[in-house]
Design a protein around this motif. Structure first.
Motif, PDB file in Angstrom:
ATOM      1  N   GLU A  91      42.323  34.847  50.313  1.00 38.12           N
ATOM      2  CA  GLU A  91      41.532  36.079  50.265  1.00 38.12           C
ATOM      3  C   GLU A  91      42.175  37.194  51.075  1.00 38.12           C
ATOM      4  O   GLU A  91      42.109  38.369  50.692  1.00 38.12           O
ATOM      5  N   ARG A  92      42.810  36.844  52.152  1.00 35.92           N
ATOM      6  CA  ARG A  92      43.453  37.845  53.001  1.00 35.92           C
ATOM      7  C   ARG A  92      44.590  38.556  52.261  1.00 35.92           C
ATOM      8  O   ARG A  92      44.887  39.726  52.530  1.00 35.92           O
ATOM      9  N   ASN A  93      45.228  37.853  51.331  1.00 35.70           N
ATOM     10  CA  ASN A  93      46.386  38.415  50.630  1.00 35.70           C
ATOM     11  C   ASN A  93      46.031  39.138  49.327  1.00 35.70           C
ATOM     12  O   ASN A  93      46.910  39.719  48.696  1.00 35.70           O
ATOM     13  N   LEU A  94      44.753  39.083  48.941  1.00 36.01           N
ATOM     14  CA  LEU A  94      44.344  39.711  47.685  1.00 36.01           C
ATOM     15  C   LEU A  94      43.646  41.038  47.949  1.00 36.01           C
ATOM     16  O   LEU A  94      42.849  41.159  48.871  1.00 36.01           O
ATOM     17  N   LYS A  95      43.918  42.021  47.104  1.00 28.66           N
ATOM     18  CA  LYS A  95      43.249  43.310  47.216  1.00 28.66           C
ATOM     19  C   LYS A  95      41.816  43.201  46.691  1.00 28.66           C
ATOM     20  O   LYS A  95      41.534  42.427  45.791  1.00 28.66           O
ATOM     21  N   ARG A  96      40.936  44.005  47.247  1.00 24.09           N
ATOM     22  CA  ARG A  96      39.552  44.040  46.798  1.00 24.09           C
ATOM     23  C   ARG A  96      39.485  44.615  45.384  1.00 24.09           C
ATOM     24  O   ARG A  96      40.199  45.558  45.047  1.00 24.09           O
ATOM     25  N   LEU A  97      38.604  44.045  44.555  1.00 21.50           N
ATOM     26  CA  LEU A  97      38.424  44.533  43.193  1.00 21.50           C
ATOM     27  C   LEU A  97      37.013  45.066  43.008  1.00 21.50           C
ATOM     28  O   LEU A  97      36.045  44.447  43.453  1.00 21.50           O
ATOM     29  N   GLU A  98      36.905  46.215  42.342  1.00 19.68           N
ATOM     30  CA  GLU A  98      35.615  46.774  41.968  1.00 19.68           C
ATOM     31  C   GLU A  98      35.425  46.544  40.472  1.00 19.68           C
ATOM     32  O   GLU A  98      36.254  46.972  39.658  1.00 19.68           O
ATOM     33  N   VAL A  99      34.345  45.863  40.120  1.00 20.92           N
ATOM     34  CA  VAL A  99      34.109  45.485  38.727  1.00 20.92           C
ATOM     35  C   VAL A  99      32.770  46.039  38.263  1.00 20.92           C
ATOM     36  O   VAL A  99      31.756  45.847  38.935  1.00 20.92           O
ATOM     37  N   PRO A 100      32.739  46.746  37.135  1.00 18.67           N
ATOM     38  CA  PRO A 100      31.463  47.299  36.650  1.00 18.67           C
ATOM     39  C   PRO A 100      30.520  46.203  36.178  1.00 18.67           C
ATOM     40  O   PRO A 100      30.953  45.101  35.818  1.00 18.67           O
ATOM     41  N   GLU A 101      29.243  46.507  36.152  1.00 13.28           N
ATOM     42  CA  GLU A 101      28.259  45.562  35.638  1.00 13.28           C
ATOM     43  C   GLU A 101      28.444  45.388  34.133  1.00 13.28           C
ATOM     44  O   GLU A 101      28.786  46.322  33.413  1.00 13.28           O
ATOM     45  N   TRP A 102      28.209  44.169  33.682  1.00 11.14           N
ATOM     46  CA  TRP A 102      28.294  43.851  32.260  1.00 11.14           C
ATOM     47  C   TRP A 102      27.102  44.449  31.534  1.00 11.14           C
ATOM     48  O   TRP A 102      25.963  44.319  31.972  1.00 11.14           O
TER      49      TRP A 102
END
Length: 361
Positions: free
Chosen positions: A345-356
């Motif tokens: 998790e430390r190496n992954l960028k945060r993702l913003e995902v829209p609601e389905w």
């Protein structure tokens, strides 16, 4: 050997957030799984599809941020197509994409369907194709793929009315995806590139047992053979197609951002998969051991030009480790990677995902 149709296609992207934005906000796909490449857990593996990412609807991406740009060629994929109901839906997609500043070509008549083409942010060539009229328009259903069929003259490049085609679009803006045009039927077909179409037929038609449903030529270059294989009468979602390029003049595929890593065909279960593996081994073709991908089991082999082809089981599916309502919202890891969760998790960028957004019946 019982191939049921397409399972998924896996491509390479350079920016996970940009890919999420395009496939969800622009194309209306659901982000169904947020995980990592099980063989390289320092990078994302993103899955898109219909509500549950059913086999045949799944489009997946490895994020390789520093990968060079890839290029199509022999041993690689040319494009993949998503399925829309009809011509009205196709024209609505052309208007929607064009209004978003995305260059669209078509709609082109392909005799068996109509389609438009455009590219995603990494340069992946995508097609949206209508469901019909289908393969039986120029030969009987029980004779599909047995004789060469020339593209109709008025559908060939140089003969069709390109000026009229390019101005043809939906008359009104399409700011939102409607139920009628939604791309939730999944893939229509996947098209790859061969150096020897007869060898490709030996692999897909004779070894894997798929039915050749059409022998024709590339409508944009009639000197190029274009063959289609499918299941049954070749309904959309079961189709693999190959163009034959001359190895003396055509380049080989260059792996990188915007290129396909592999595509997968669906088999019913692990028993069928093992039977398929044994047949491939008996034909002295390289094939991997069975790999546990949590959401399905996989084996990997190669077509005659080296393209990676996966045979994946139908289940257990993406809801196996989270409820349908929560799909894609949290990082999911296989059990053997859970001890490394903090580091991953430390190496992954945060993702913003829209609601389905679901459509009401």
């Amino acid at each position: 050997m019982s191939i049921l149709g397409l399972h998924h296609i896996t491509l390479v992207c350079s920016d996970a957030q940009r890919t999420v934005d395009f496939y969800t906000k622009v194309l209306g796909q659901r982000f169904v799984k947020r995980t990592v490449n099980f063989d390289d857990p320092g990078s994302y593996h993103l899955y898109f599809g219909d509500e549950t990412g059913r086999p045949g609807t799944a489009i997946t991406f490895f994020e390789w941020p520093f990968a060079p740009k890839g290029a199509a060629g022999i041993g690689g994929t040319h494009h993949f197509a998503l399925s829309v109901n009809d011509r009205a839906g196709l024209l609505q997609w052309k208007r929607r994409l064009s209004d978003l500043g995305i260059r669209v070509t078509g709609p082109f008549p392909r005799n068996y369907f109509e389609s438009i083409y455009f590219r995603d942010p990494d340069g992946v060539l995508l097609e949206i194709a209508t469901q019909g009229p289908g393969w039986a328009i120029d030969e009987a259903p029980d004779k599909l793929g047995q004789e060469f069929r020339e593209p109709p003259l008025d559908m060939r490049k140089g003969q069709r009315d390109e000026a009229r085609i390019q101005v043809e679009t939906w008359p009104e803006p399409v700011p939102a995806i409607t139920k009628e045009m939604a791309l939730r039927q999944g893939m229509h077909h996947i098209s790859a590139i061969s150096s020897d179409i007869e060898a490709t037929h030996a692999f897909f038609g004779e070894l894997l047992g798929m039915r050749r449903v059409k022998m024709t030529a590339d409508f944009d270059d009639i000197k190029t053979a274009h063959w289609y294989w499918g299941v049954g009468e070749g309904k959309p979602g079961t189709i693999i197609t190959y163009f034959q390029f001359d190895p003396k003049t055509a380049q080989r595929v260059r792996m990188g951002a915007g290129q396909t890593h592999h595509f997968a065909l669906a088999v019913a279960d692990e028993t069928t998969q093992l039977e398929s593996r044994e047949k491939i081994v008996r034909n002295y073709i390289r094939v991997s051991p069975v790999r546990d991908r949590v959401y399905f089991k996989s084996i990997y082999t190669n077509d005659p030009d080296g393209h990676i082809v996966e045979l994946a089981t139908l289940g257990p599916g993406f809801p196996v480790d989270e409820p349908i309502s929560e799909l894609g919202k949290n990082l999911k890891l296989p059990p053997w990677l859970e001890p490394q969760r903090s580091d991953i998790e430390r190496n992954l960028k945060r993702l913003e995902v829209p609601e389905w957004e679901e459509f009401e019946d």
